[in-house]
Motif scaffolding. Structure first.
Motif, PDB file in Angstrom:
ATOM      1  N   UNK A  58     -10.731   0.176  -4.722  1.00  0.00           N
ATOM      2  CA  UNK A  58     -11.258   0.695  -3.457  1.00  0.00           C
ATOM      3  C   UNK A  58     -10.323   0.351  -2.299  1.00  0.00           C
ATOM      4  N   UNK A  59      -9.776  -0.860  -2.298  1.00  0.00           N
ATOM      5  CA  UNK A  59      -8.857  -1.254  -1.225  1.00  0.00           C
ATOM      6  C   UNK A  59      -7.590  -0.403  -1.257  1.00  0.00           C
ATOM      7  N   UNK A  60      -7.057  -0.168  -2.443  1.00  0.00           N
ATOM      8  CA  UNK A  60      -5.824   0.624  -2.497  1.00  0.00           C
ATOM      9  C   UNK A  60      -6.094   2.084  -2.147  1.00  0.00           C
ATOM     10  N   UNK A  61      -7.292   2.571  -2.434  1.00  0.00           N
ATOM     11  CA  UNK A  61      -7.652   3.929  -2.029  1.00  0.00           C
ATOM     12  C   UNK A  61      -7.782   3.988  -0.512  1.00  0.00           C
ATOM     13  N   UNK A  70       0.108   5.011   0.447  1.00  0.00           N
ATOM     14  CA  UNK A  70      -0.492   4.105  -0.527  1.00  0.00           C
ATOM     15  C   UNK A  70       0.065   4.344  -1.911  1.00  0.00           C
ATOM     16  N   UNK A  71      -0.744   3.980  -2.901  1.00  0.00           N
ATOM     17  CA  UNK A  71      -0.365   4.163  -4.297  1.00  0.00           C
ATOM     18  C   UNK A  71      -0.905   5.499  -4.792  1.00  0.00           C
ATOM     19  N   UNK A  72      -0.018   6.295  -5.347  1.00  0.00           N
ATOM     20  CA  UNK A  72      -0.433   7.525  -6.003  1.00  0.00           C
ATOM     21  C   UNK A  72      -0.899   7.201  -7.411  1.00  0.00           C
ATOM     22  N   UNK A  73      -1.812   7.992  -7.920  1.00  0.00           N
ATOM     23  CA  UNK A  73      -2.145   7.953  -9.341  1.00  0.00           C
ATOM     24  C   UNK A  73      -1.056   8.731 -10.062  1.00  0.00           C
TER      25      UNK A  73
END
Length: 176
Positions: A58-61, A70-73
């Protein structure tokens, strides 16, 4: 904010020859929780239980809303499977924006981390205009160290992150 209000951000989709880097989705959580519970997560604060994994996910989203990146999937184009995450991290207390990656079990050894991290780095440089980034890597994380070096990053200095030793790798500037 009321229950019906929502925040949104447009996460850019990056495509490589074999991968799609896209926004994190709720449906990705089980794959992340499996990664987070495994020894593979040892260099990123794990292993952790499902609730801790939820907090991290949740934090990274939310990172996308708060920082605009941020971080992509990482999605495998051939199968649609979630292969990991890669992207830009600027958590509270980080020395500067980091380029990071995580590859899930069963997807290592295929060059996915390299392919995804290079796409994220190129986007950060050419689209976002960011200067050369760092990667914060535990000294014992030989696989990530080799990947950073394969990408042209060099150790800039030794440091500490969250009470643990880390090496700060500096990525090279990308040509226009």
């Amino acid at each position: 904010m009321t229950a019906s209000a929502s925040l949104s951000v447009q996460v850019p989709v990056l495509e490589t020859q074999r991968l799609i880097l896209r926004e994190p989705r709720l449906a990705d959580f089980d794959a992340y929780a499996d990664f987070a519970a495994s020894p593979r997560a040892g260099f990123v604060g794990g292993p952790m239980d499902r609730m801790q994994a939820w907090s991290r996910f949740a934090a990274s989203t939310g990172h996308w809303i708060l920082r605009g990146f941020g971080l992509w999937t990482i999605e495998d184009k051939a199968t649609g499977a979630v292969a990991g995450r890669a992207g830009l991290i600027a958590h509270e207390g980080w020395p500067e924006t980091e380029l990071g990656w995580q590859i899930h079990d069963g997807f290592e050894g295929r060059g996915y981390a390299h392919e995804a991290a290079m796409a994220a780095r190129s986007h950060a440089c050419h689209v976002m205009g960011l200067p050369p980034m760092i990667s914060l890597i535990a000294p014992a994380n030989t696989r990530s160290r080799r990947l950073a070096e394969r990408m042209g990053a060099v150790i800039e200095r030794e440091s500490e992150l969250l009470g643990q030793p880390c090496l700060i790798y500096r990525h090279p500037a990308e040509a226009a």
